[in-house]
Design a protein around this motif. Structure first.
Motif, PDB file in Angstrom:
ATOM      1  N   THR A  32       8.669  -4.476   3.812  1.00 11.79           N
ATOM      2  CA  THR A  32       7.608  -5.378   3.373  1.00 11.79           C
ATOM      3  C   THR A  32       7.341  -5.223   1.883  1.00 11.79           C
ATOM      4  OG1 THR A  32       6.589  -5.341   5.567  1.00 11.79           O
ATOM      5  CG2 THR A  32       5.192  -6.042   3.741  1.00 11.79           C
ATOM      6  N   TYR A  33       7.356  -3.976   1.389  1.00 19.17           N
ATOM      7  CA  TYR A  33       7.137  -3.741  -0.042  1.00 19.17           C
ATOM      8  C   TYR A  33       8.228  -4.424  -0.871  1.00 19.17           C
ATOM      9  CZ  TYR A  33       4.695   0.235   2.152  1.00 19.17           C
ATOM     10  OH  TYR A  33       3.927   1.017   2.965  1.00 19.17           O
ATOM     11  N   VAL A  34       9.465  -4.198  -0.466  1.00 22.44           N
ATOM     12  CA  VAL A  34      10.587  -4.717  -1.252  1.00 22.44           C
ATOM     13  C   VAL A  34      10.687  -6.237  -1.121  1.00 22.44           C
ATOM     14  CG1 VAL A  34      13.087  -4.593  -1.617  1.00 22.44           C
ATOM     15  CG2 VAL A  34      11.811  -2.519  -1.070  1.00 22.44           C
ATOM     16  N   ARG A  35      10.405  -6.767   0.063  1.00 24.86           N
ATOM     17  CA  ARG A  35      10.429  -8.223   0.248  1.00 24.86           C
ATOM     18  C   ARG A  35       9.393  -8.927  -0.620  1.00 24.86           C
ATOM     19  NH1 ARG A  35      10.770  -7.986   6.883  1.00 24.86           N
ATOM     20  NH2 ARG A  35      13.049  -8.003   7.079  1.00 24.86           N
ATOM     21  N   ASN A  36       8.292  -8.243  -0.929  1.00 20.88           N
ATOM     22  CA  ASN A  36       7.183  -8.892  -1.627  1.00 20.88           C
ATOM     23  C   ASN A  36       7.065  -8.532  -3.103  1.00 20.88           C
ATOM     24  OD1 ASN A  36       5.313 -10.480   0.416  1.00 20.88           O
ATOM     25  ND2 ASN A  36       6.087  -8.672   1.490  1.00 20.88           N
ATOM     26  N   THR A  88       7.094   5.032   4.406  1.00 20.34           N
ATOM     27  CA  THR A  88       5.939   4.503   3.689  1.00 20.34           C
ATOM     28  C   THR A  88       4.971   5.626   3.367  1.00 20.34           C
ATOM     29  OG1 THR A  88       3.957   3.154   3.948  1.00 20.34           O
ATOM     30  CG2 THR A  88       5.047   3.863   5.967  1.00 20.34           C
ATOM     31  N   GLY A  89       4.618   5.766   2.103  1.00 21.18           N
ATOM     32  CA  GLY A  89       3.672   6.808   1.699  1.00 21.18           C
ATOM     33  C   GLY A  89       2.298   6.242   1.417  1.00 21.18           C
ATOM     34  N   LEU A  90       1.863   5.280   2.235  1.00 24.49           N
ATOM     35  CA  LEU A  90       0.619   4.574   1.928  1.00 24.49           C
ATOM     36  C   LEU A  90      -0.602   5.060   2.704  1.00 24.49           C
ATOM     37  CD1 LEU A  90       2.157   2.683   0.090  1.00 24.49           C
ATOM     38  CD2 LEU A  90       0.948   0.773   1.131  1.00 24.49           C
ATOM     39  N   SER A  91      -0.474   6.125   3.475  1.00 23.90           N
ATOM     40  CA  SER A  91      -1.638   6.623   4.215  1.00 23.90           C
ATOM     41  C   SER A  91      -2.765   6.989   3.258  1.00 23.90           C
ATOM     42  CB  SER A  91      -1.242   7.839   5.055  1.00 23.90           C
ATOM     43  OG  SER A  91      -2.365   8.378   5.712  1.00 23.90           O
ATOM     44  N   ASN A  92      -2.447   7.788   2.240  1.00 25.43           N
ATOM     45  CA  ASN A  92      -3.466   8.187   1.262  1.00 25.43           C
ATOM     46  C   ASN A  92      -3.997   7.006   0.437  1.00 25.43           C
ATOM     47  OD1 ASN A  92      -3.337   9.397  -1.991  1.00 25.43           O
ATOM     48  ND2 ASN A  92      -5.001   9.968  -0.625  1.00 25.43           N
ATOM     49  N   VAL A 141       9.523   0.540 -10.011  1.00 33.31           N
ATOM     50  CA  VAL A 141       8.119   0.166  -9.895  1.00 33.31           C
ATOM     51  C   VAL A 141       8.019  -1.160  -9.147  1.00 33.31           C
ATOM     52  CG1 VAL A 141       5.999  -0.391 -11.133  1.00 33.31           C
ATOM     53  CG2 VAL A 141       7.507   1.388 -12.007  1.00 33.31           C
ATOM     54  N   LEU A 142       7.364  -1.134  -7.988  1.00 30.67           N
ATOM     55  CA  LEU A 142       7.174  -2.348  -7.190  1.00 30.67           C
ATOM     56  C   LEU A 142       6.124  -3.251  -7.812  1.00 30.67           C
ATOM     57  CD1 LEU A 142       7.116  -0.486  -3.784  1.00 30.67           C
ATOM     58  CD2 LEU A 142       8.751  -2.306  -4.289  1.00 30.67           C
ATOM     59  N   SER A 143       5.061  -2.641  -8.348  1.00 32.45           N
ATOM     60  CA  SER A 143       3.992  -3.414  -8.970  1.00 32.45           C
ATOM     61  C   SER A 143       3.174  -2.519  -9.896  1.00 32.45           C
ATOM     62  CB  SER A 143       3.078  -4.021  -7.908  1.00 32.45           C
ATOM     63  OG  SER A 143       1.986  -4.681  -8.503  1.00 32.45           O
ATOM     64  N   GLU A 144       2.776  -3.074 -11.042  1.00 40.28           N
ATOM     65  CA  GLU A 144       1.872  -2.349 -11.941  1.00 40.28           C
ATOM     66  C   GLU A 144       0.417  -2.500 -11.497  1.00 40.28           C
ATOM     67  OE1 GLU A 144       4.389  -4.206 -13.141  1.00 40.28           O
ATOM     68  OE2 GLU A 144       5.602  -2.678 -14.170  1.00 40.28           O
ATOM     69  N   ASP A 145       0.175  -3.386 -10.537  1.00 39.68           N
ATOM     70  CA  ASP A 145      -1.173  -3.582  -9.984  1.00 39.68           C
ATOM     71  C   ASP A 145      -1.127  -3.199  -8.504  1.00 39.68           C
ATOM     72  OD1 ASP A 145      -3.696  -4.395  -9.195  1.00 39.68           O
ATOM     73  OD2 ASP A 145      -3.229  -6.548  -9.270  1.00 39.68           O
ATOM     74  N   ALA A 146      -1.205  -1.909  -8.224  1.00 39.96           N
ATOM     75  CA  ALA A 146      -1.041  -1.423  -6.850  1.00 39.96           C
ATOM     76  C   ALA A 146      -2.102  -1.999  -5.925  1.00 39.96           C
ATOM     77  CB  ALA A 146      -1.083   0.101  -6.820  1.00 39.96           C
ATOM     78  N   LYS A 147      -3.348  -2.061  -6.385  1.00 37.44           N
ATOM     79  CA  LYS A 147      -4.418  -2.558  -5.519  1.00 37.44           C
ATOM     80  C   LYS A 147      -4.170  -4.003  -5.100  1.00 37.44           C
ATOM     81  CE  LYS A 147      -9.432  -3.021  -5.111  1.00 37.44           C
ATOM     82  NZ  LYS A 147     -10.753  -2.867  -5.788  1.00 37.44           N
ATOM     83  N   GLY A 148      -3.816  -4.842  -6.052  1.00 41.09           N
ATOM     84  CA  GLY A 148      -3.533  -6.240  -5.750  1.00 41.09           C
ATOM     85  C   GLY A 148      -2.326  -6.397  -4.848  1.00 41.09           C
ATOM     86  N   PHE A 149      -1.307  -5.567  -5.086  1.00 46.01           N
ATOM     87  CA  PHE A 149      -0.083  -5.636  -4.292  1.00 46.01           C
ATOM     88  C   PHE A 149      -0.355  -5.221  -2.840  1.00 46.01           C
ATOM     89  CE2 PHE A 149       4.146  -3.955  -2.955  1.00 46.01           C
ATOM     90  CZ  PHE A 149       4.869  -5.129  -3.097  1.00 46.01           C
ATOM     91  N   ILE A 150      -1.146  -4.160  -2.654  1.00 47.25           N
ATOM     92  CA  ILE A 150      -1.476  -3.700  -1.304  1.00 47.25           C
ATOM     93  C   ILE A 150      -2.286  -4.754  -0.556  1.00 47.25           C
ATOM     94  CG2 ILE A 150      -2.897  -2.036  -0.024  1.00 47.25           C
ATOM     95  CD1 ILE A 150      -1.828   0.133  -1.878  1.00 47.25           C
ATOM     96  N   ILE A 152       0.276  -7.193   0.745  1.00 46.67           N
ATOM     97  CA  ILE A 152       1.225  -6.780   1.798  1.00 46.67           C
ATOM     98  C   ILE A 152       0.555  -6.181   3.031  1.00 46.67           C
ATOM     99  CG2 ILE A 152       3.172  -6.479   0.218  1.00 46.67           C
ATOM    100  CD1 ILE A 152       1.534  -3.382   1.567  1.00 46.67           C
ATOM    101  N   ARG A 153      -0.731  -5.836   2.949  1.00 42.44           N
ATOM    102  CA  ARG A 153      -1.326  -5.098   4.064  1.00 42.44           C
ATOM    103  C   ARG A 153      -1.454  -5.902   5.362  1.00 42.44           C
ATOM    104  NH1 ARG A 153      -7.698  -4.061   2.391  1.00 42.44           N
ATOM    105  NH2 ARG A 153      -8.286  -6.266   2.211  1.00 42.44           N
ATOM    106  N   PRO A 154      -1.575  -7.252   5.340  1.00 40.94           N
ATOM    107  CA  PRO A 154      -1.589  -7.950   6.630  1.00 40.94           C
ATOM    108  C   PRO A 154      -0.317  -7.702   7.447  1.00 40.94           C
ATOM    109  CG  PRO A 154      -2.442  -9.389   4.929  1.00 40.94           C
ATOM    110  CD  PRO A 154      -1.878  -8.186   4.227  1.00 40.94           C
ATOM    111  N   ALA A 155       0.861  -7.790   6.815  1.00 42.44           N
ATOM    112  CA  ALA A 155       2.112  -7.518   7.534  1.00 42.44           C
ATOM    113  C   ALA A 155       2.211  -6.037   7.892  1.00 42.44           C
ATOM    114  CB  ALA A 155       3.307  -7.935   6.680  1.00 42.44           C
ATOM    115  N   PHE A 156       1.857  -5.179   6.957  1.00 43.02           N
ATOM    116  CA  PHE A 156       1.858  -3.725   7.147  1.00 43.02           C
ATOM    117  C   PHE A 156       1.101  -3.349   8.418  1.00 43.02           C
ATOM    118  CE2 PHE A 156      -0.455   0.272   6.442  1.00 43.02           C
ATOM    119  CZ  PHE A 156       0.490   1.121   5.904  1.00 43.02           C
ATOM    120  N   LEU A 157      -0.079  -3.965   8.596  1.00 46.58           N
ATOM    121  CA  LEU A 157      -0.927  -3.652   9.749  1.00 46.58           C
ATOM    122  C   LEU A 157      -0.457  -4.366  11.010  1.00 46.58           C
ATOM    123  CD1 LEU A 157      -3.385  -2.134  10.761  1.00 46.58           C
ATOM    124  CD2 LEU A 157      -4.825  -4.018   9.986  1.00 46.58           C
TER     125      LEU A 157
END
Length: 349
Positions: A84-88, A111-115, A209-218, A221-226
């Motif tokens: 999902t990260y790479v697709r987006n 995925t290291g997104l728990s934290n 680097v997937l995105s310089e704006d991590a908050k916006g990127f998450i 992508i978080r709807p698919a992630f969840l």
């Protein structure tokens, strides 16, 4: 997913996963070949599919795997999260470099997104820091648990430049300065290839680097992630229902007096599936609607695995029994980020 593809999936599960389920549960065996076979057979491919089509197909993969072994289904989810990260990502070079190999299962990822998910919810501090340097960033800090990893695997992470700026990146596990320590002391789900990941001035080139704006990127992508998490619970729930049905006539049908019966659990599963259909009928996936379904699925999974233990009686109390394995899987699912308490805070706080 077509009937033919579903049959192929079942064959892969029968041949590449079922013989190893007990080993996964009791010996922390990582079913890597199963994951690679899924990719090899095109089950991670998004080619000629809309976003909703490939998400729905991949949810089936997670659910059918979770019916047999949720530990391995969790690994599938980890890989799908990384996909999902790479697709987006808007970084076409990174997408071109990684996406084909990830979809073919040639490269597996975690995925290291728990934290970071907890950080953005105000539950934790961010564990990784990023310092800009020529050609990229240097990363320091420790992620306590990242799953579906191996020497040649990749995983995503978020690191903070300062209080207001965070970047999201993806990194191969064999990068210089990155140390992995395997964790196999959990109550269950030890065959998930989970590691503590220590970064000591790890250089991350701009190309990773997937995105310089991590908050916006998450947020994107978080709807698919969840969404990919929900079939983990549904698969375990449906396996629990099947186990209850097998033992319903034992001890002269005494199980009929227990509060939770298969029909009750089936009704709740059908209700969740209808809610998912409504969610997918809209123009876009709504994060809060999906979060509410994940929360409902978490509570249902706990109810189903406990019911299975009660219906199975002393046979379920054996340490490596399928019922006790699913009980432990159910508690893991309840604590998979975003956890039940995280979801409750977000939806009802």
């Amino acid at each position: 997913m077509t009937i033919n593809r579903t049959a192929v999936l079942q064959t892969i599960i029968e041949e590449q996963l079922k013989p190893y389920v007990k080993k996964v549960d009791t010996e922390a065996f990582y079913a890597e070949n199963f994951l690679r076979k899924l990719g090899e057979e095109g089950f991670f491919s998004s080619e000629n599919k809309t976003v909703k089509e490939y998400i729905l197909d991949e949810m089936v993969i997670v659910k059918e795997t979770a019916k047999v072994c949720m530990t391995t289904a969790f690994c599938v989810w980890c890989h799908l999260a990384a996909l999902t990260y790479v697709r987006n990502t808007k970084k076409d070079g990174l997408k071109k470099q990684l996406l084909p190999s990830l979809e073919k299962g040639e490269i597996l990822a975690g995925t290291g997104l728990s934290n970071p998910m907890k950080f953005y919810a105000g539950l934790e501090k961010l564990h990784l820091s990023a310092k800009p340097t020529q050609g990229g960033y240097t990363i320091s800090g420790v992620l306590p648990s990242v799953s579906n990893l191996g020497e040649d695997h990749w995983f995503g992470f978020v690191a903070g430049i300062n209080e207001n700026e965070q970047i999201m990146c993806i990194v191969p596990c064999n990068t210089k300065g990155l140390k992995l320590k395997e964790k196999v002391d959990y109550l269950g789900v030890n065959g998930s290839a989970t590691y503590a990941c220590s970064f000591t001035d790890v250089f991350i080139p701009n190309e990773w680097v997937l995105s310089e704006d991590a908050k916006g990127f998450i947020e994107e992508i978080r709807p698919a992630f969840l969404t990919y998490q929900i079939p983990l619970g549904l698969g375990v729930t449906q396996a629990s229902i099947s186990s209850i049905e097998i033992v319903c006539q034992r001890q002269n049908g005494c199980n009929q007096f227990l509060n939770e019966q298969p029909e009750d659990l089936k009704e709740k599963v059908e209700s969740i599936q209808k809610k998912l259909e409504i969610i997918f009928s809209g123009d876009r996936l709504n994060w809060k609607d999906i979060a509410a379904v994940k929360l409902e699925t978490s509570y249902l999974t706990l109810k189903a695995v406990q019911a299975s233990m009660l219906h199975n009686g002393s046979a379920g109390y054996i340490q490596d029994s399928p019922a006790s394995r699913r009980l432990r899987e159910g508690y893991f699912f309840a604590n998979l980020a975003p956890t039940i308490k995280h979801l409750e805070k977000m939806l009802n706080g």
